[in-house]
Design a protein around this motif. Structure first.
Motif, mmCIF file in Angstrom:
data_model
loop_
_atom_site.group_PDB
_atom_site.id
_atom_site.type_symbol
_atom_site.label_atom_id
_atom_site.label_comp_id
_atom_site.label_asym_id
_atom_site.label_seq_id
_atom_site.Cartn_x
_atom_site.Cartn_y
_atom_site.Cartn_z
ATOM 1 N N ALA A 136 0.844 -1.194 0.000
ATOM 2 C CA ALA A 136 0.000 0.000 0.000
ATOM 3 C C ALA A 136 0.879 1.243 0.000
ATOM 4 O O ALA A 136 2.014 1.234 0.488
ATOM 5 N N GLU A 137 0.362 2.313 -0.569
ATOM 6 C CA GLU A 137 0.990 3.627 -0.515
ATOM 7 C C GLU A 137 0.264 4.448 0.534
ATOM 8 O O GLU A 137 -0.916 4.773 0.368
ATOM 9 N N LEU A 138 0.939 4.760 1.628
ATOM 10 C CA LEU A 138 0.322 5.547 2.689
ATOM 11 C C LEU A 138 0.537 7.029 2.408
ATOM 12 O O LEU A 138 1.649 7.462 2.105
ATOM 13 N N THR A 181 1.145 11.525 18.696
ATOM 14 C CA THR A 181 2.408 12.266 18.619
ATOM 15 C C THR A 181 2.228 13.462 17.682
ATOM 16 O O THR A 181 1.171 13.663 17.089
ATOM 17 N N THR A 182 3.301 14.226 17.542
ATOM 18 C CA THR A 182 3.340 15.301 16.541
ATOM 19 C C THR A 182 4.288 14.918 15.405
ATOM 20 O O THR A 182 4.621 15.756 14.576
ATOM 21 N N GLU A 183 4.695 13.644 15.386
ATOM 22 C CA GLU A 183 5.661 13.178 14.391
ATOM 23 C C GLU A 183 4.996 13.021 13.028
ATOM 24 O O GLU A 183 4.065 12.230 12.861
ATOM 25 N N ARG A 184 5.494 13.778 12.060
ATOM 26 C CA ARG A 184 4.902 13.797 10.733
ATOM 27 C C ARG A 184 5.692 12.892 9.794
ATOM 28 O O ARG A 184 6.915 12.916 9.784
ATOM 29 N N HIS A 185 4.981 12.067 9.043
ATOM 30 C CA HIS A 185 5.607 11.164 8.086
ATOM 31 C C HIS A 185 5.221 11.560 6.669
ATOM 32 O O HIS A 185 4.049 11.845 6.385
ATOM 33 N N ALA A 186 6.184 11.565 5.783
ATOM 34 C CA ALA A 186 5.928 11.793 4.368
ATOM 35 C C ALA A 186 5.285 10.539 3.773
ATOM 36 O O ALA A 186 5.309 9.465 4.381
ATOM 37 N N PRO A 187 4.680 10.643 2.589
ATOM 38 C CA PRO A 187 4.109 9.449 1.954
ATOM 39 C C PRO A 187 5.166 8.357 1.810
ATOM 40 O O PRO A 187 6.329 8.630 1.500
ATOM 41 N N HIS A 188 4.757 7.101 2.050
ATOM 42 C CA HIS A 188 5.711 5.993 1.936
ATOM 43 C C HIS A 188 4.963 4.687 1.728
ATOM 44 O O HIS A 188 3.755 4.586 1.966
ATOM 45 N N HIS A 238 -0.092 3.566 11.760
ATOM 46 C CA HIS A 238 0.643 4.751 11.310
ATOM 47 C C HIS A 238 -0.199 6.022 11.345
ATOM 48 O O HIS A 238 0.332 7.101 11.631
ATOM 49 N N GLY A 239 -1.479 5.895 11.047
ATOM 50 C CA GLY A 239 -2.285 7.107 10.944
ATOM 51 C C GLY A 239 -3.695 6.974 11.473
ATOM 52 O O GLY A 239 -4.532 7.846 11.218
ATOM 53 N N GLY A 240 -3.993 5.884 12.160
ATOM 54 C CA GLY A 240 -5.311 5.708 12.742
ATOM 55 C C GLY A 240 -6.369 5.337 11.720
ATOM 56 O O GLY A 240 -6.080 5.097 10.543
ATOM 57 N N PRO A 241 -7.633 5.296 12.155
ATOM 58 C CA PRO A 241 -8.720 4.867 11.279
ATOM 59 C C PRO A 241 -8.862 5.690 10.004
ATOM 60 O O PRO A 241 -9.179 5.153 8.938
#
Length: 465
Positions: free
Chosen positions: A81-83, A91-98, A108-111
């Motif tokens: 999958a592409e998230l 958290t306040t930790e931001r993730h780029a698409p991966h 990773h990002g909840g519901p």
């Protein structure tokens, strides 16, 4: 009754979502939450590890616009999958698409990331989100007195604690959880697991209808109460909507519930790749509110039936005792077409005559039999069950003197062969393309009824296999 439901903003807002369509689409998630389990339950059902807060089971439920049909589609949790860009929950930790596996979207990002990811992969707009933890699942199964499942062979998985004999077993909540979570039963891991999950959903719906849970207010309140104690849902999915789903699922015996899995490509990579063309046909049918198992003579079998042993590993000899010319040759061809290793019947063989030749182990010369029979050795019960799935209504007859080959003796009740496949294996794109189905009698029937190219099974056709 809704007091125990944790409400979550699971449905995304804004642009970029698939267009809505007829019917109702619910994303069903079985999470690995262990909250509320006793220490004894953790030990007994091998649930002592720390949860990853991932999606343990992922299913897309589609209810038709007029609520006379439900389609349940399993999405393999190990799918690539592409998230989208997201913030880790809490958290306040931001993730780029991966890239990640589909089940990781929840942690990773909840519901909401889970819903967005499924929508992007399927092109289906999700209307509601329902997530059930281990405890609610177990308590609800216990409240209705357990659920009956049937397996053609013993199932043992030390990792999940599953230990079932061949035949029918009534599972309590903990055993049911082990049954749907087991991954070490065979080498197919998640695909056998998906098959068991679909069988359990069908058996659960049957149990709810049979026990008249929906008609007993006290039992209904307790069952729903247990289930909702560990449920997360979007604010728009209330008890009335949940009961609407349950009422539709009550139609399991009428064949209004159908199951399918997403077709995948070649195996071997770190994650499963979907067959885009075949998966596209599947989800187009969902968007257009079309049955996955079309009605019609060519599909009177109710679709492709998954079995626990590959038909390519089962040797079958066909003989006729129904007195119908050419019937044995027809059955041999149809069984071969769906994968069984048949002995072959010469084209010029009579295929059954009034004098009963070919009745073999089912009777002596001069006998004509009404009922179709499968004769098998005691150690070939699993193979016989798989063959019985392909020949609905066949009677199983155990013979200690039988060899490795199964004997299918056709009676007057024989009405053709149902298409089967190895349910432990993924549905491939090639398998889901339009093909000549077993039991079709002419090209017109084939073109009229095999045009969807979707491998699906009606719940009323799921038996002991």
């Amino acid at each position: 009754m809704e007091g125990g439901v944790e409400r979550v903003e699971a449905i995304p807002h804004g642009d970029g979502r698939p267009a809505g369509g007829p019917g109702l689409n619910v994303l069903l998630i079985g999470s690995d939450s262990r909250a509320g389990l006793t220490d004894d339950e953790r030990r007994r059902y091998r649930l002592g590890g720390e949860p990853c807060h991932c999606a343990d089971t992922i299913m897309l439920l589609h209810l038709s616009e007029d609520r006379d049909r439900a389609s349940v589609i399993s999405l393999p949790r190990d799918s690539r999958a592409e998230l989208a860009a997201h913030t880790l929950p809490g958290t306040t930790e931001r993730h780029a698409p991966h890239e990640a596996k589909l089940n990781a979207a929840l942690s990773h990002g909840g519901p909401q990331l889970m819903v967005r990811t499924v929508e992007r992969m399927t092109g289906v707009r999700v209307d509601h989100y329902l997530e059930v933890g281990f405890v609610g699942f177990m308590r609800a199964v216990d409240e209705i007195g357990g659920v009956d499942v049937c397996t053609a062979r013993p199932l043992s998985d030390p990792r999940s604690g599953l230990d079932l004999p061949a035949g029918t077993s009534t599972l309590n909540g903990g055993q049911a959880l082990s049954y749907v979570r087991a991954r070490e039963i065979d080498a197919t891991a998640d695909f056998g697991r998906i098959q068991r999950q679909q069988r359990f959903v069908a058996a659960l719906a049957h149990r709810v209808a049979d026990a008249e849970v929906l008609l007993d207010p006290a039992v209904l309140r307790r069952t729903v109460g247990h289930l909702l104690d560990s449920v997360r849902a979007d604010p728009g999915l209330g008890v009335p909507e949940m009961l609407d789903i349950a009422r539709t699922l009550r139609g399991v015996d009428a064949g209004v519930v159908e199951f399918a899995s997403v077709p995948v490509g070649p195996l071997g990579g770190p994650a499963l790749e979907w067959d885009e063309e075949a998966a596209g046909r599947l989800f187009t049918a969902v968007r257009e509110d079309r049955p996955l198992v079309p009605e019609g003579e060519g599909h009177r079998d109710g679709g492709v039936v998954p079995v626990d042993i590959a038909p390519q590993q089962i040797r079958v000899r066909v003989e006729d005792a129904g007195g119908r010319e050419g019937m044995a040759a027809r059955a041999d061809r149809e069984l071969s077409a769906t994968g069984f290793l048949t002995a072959g019947v010469p084209e010029d063989a009579p295929g059954g005559s009034a004098d009963g030749e070919g009745a073999g182990g089912a009777g002596g010369a001069g006998d004509r039999h009404h009922r179709t029979t499968i004769t098998h050795a005691p150690d070939r019960r699993a193979e016989a069950a798989a063959l019985a799935a392909a020949v609905p209504g066949a009677h199983l007859r155990e013979d200690p003197d039988a060899g490795a080959e199964l004997l299918l003796t056709l009676g007057e009740d024989f009405d053709g062969v149902r298409w089967v496949r190895d349910g432990r294996q993924p549905v491939s794109g090639a398998e889901s393309r339009p093909v000549e189905k077993a039991g079709t009698s002419n090209a017109a029937e084939e073109s009229d009824t095999a045009d969807t190219g979707i491998v699906a099974t009606r719940a009323d056709r799921i038996g002991c296999a």
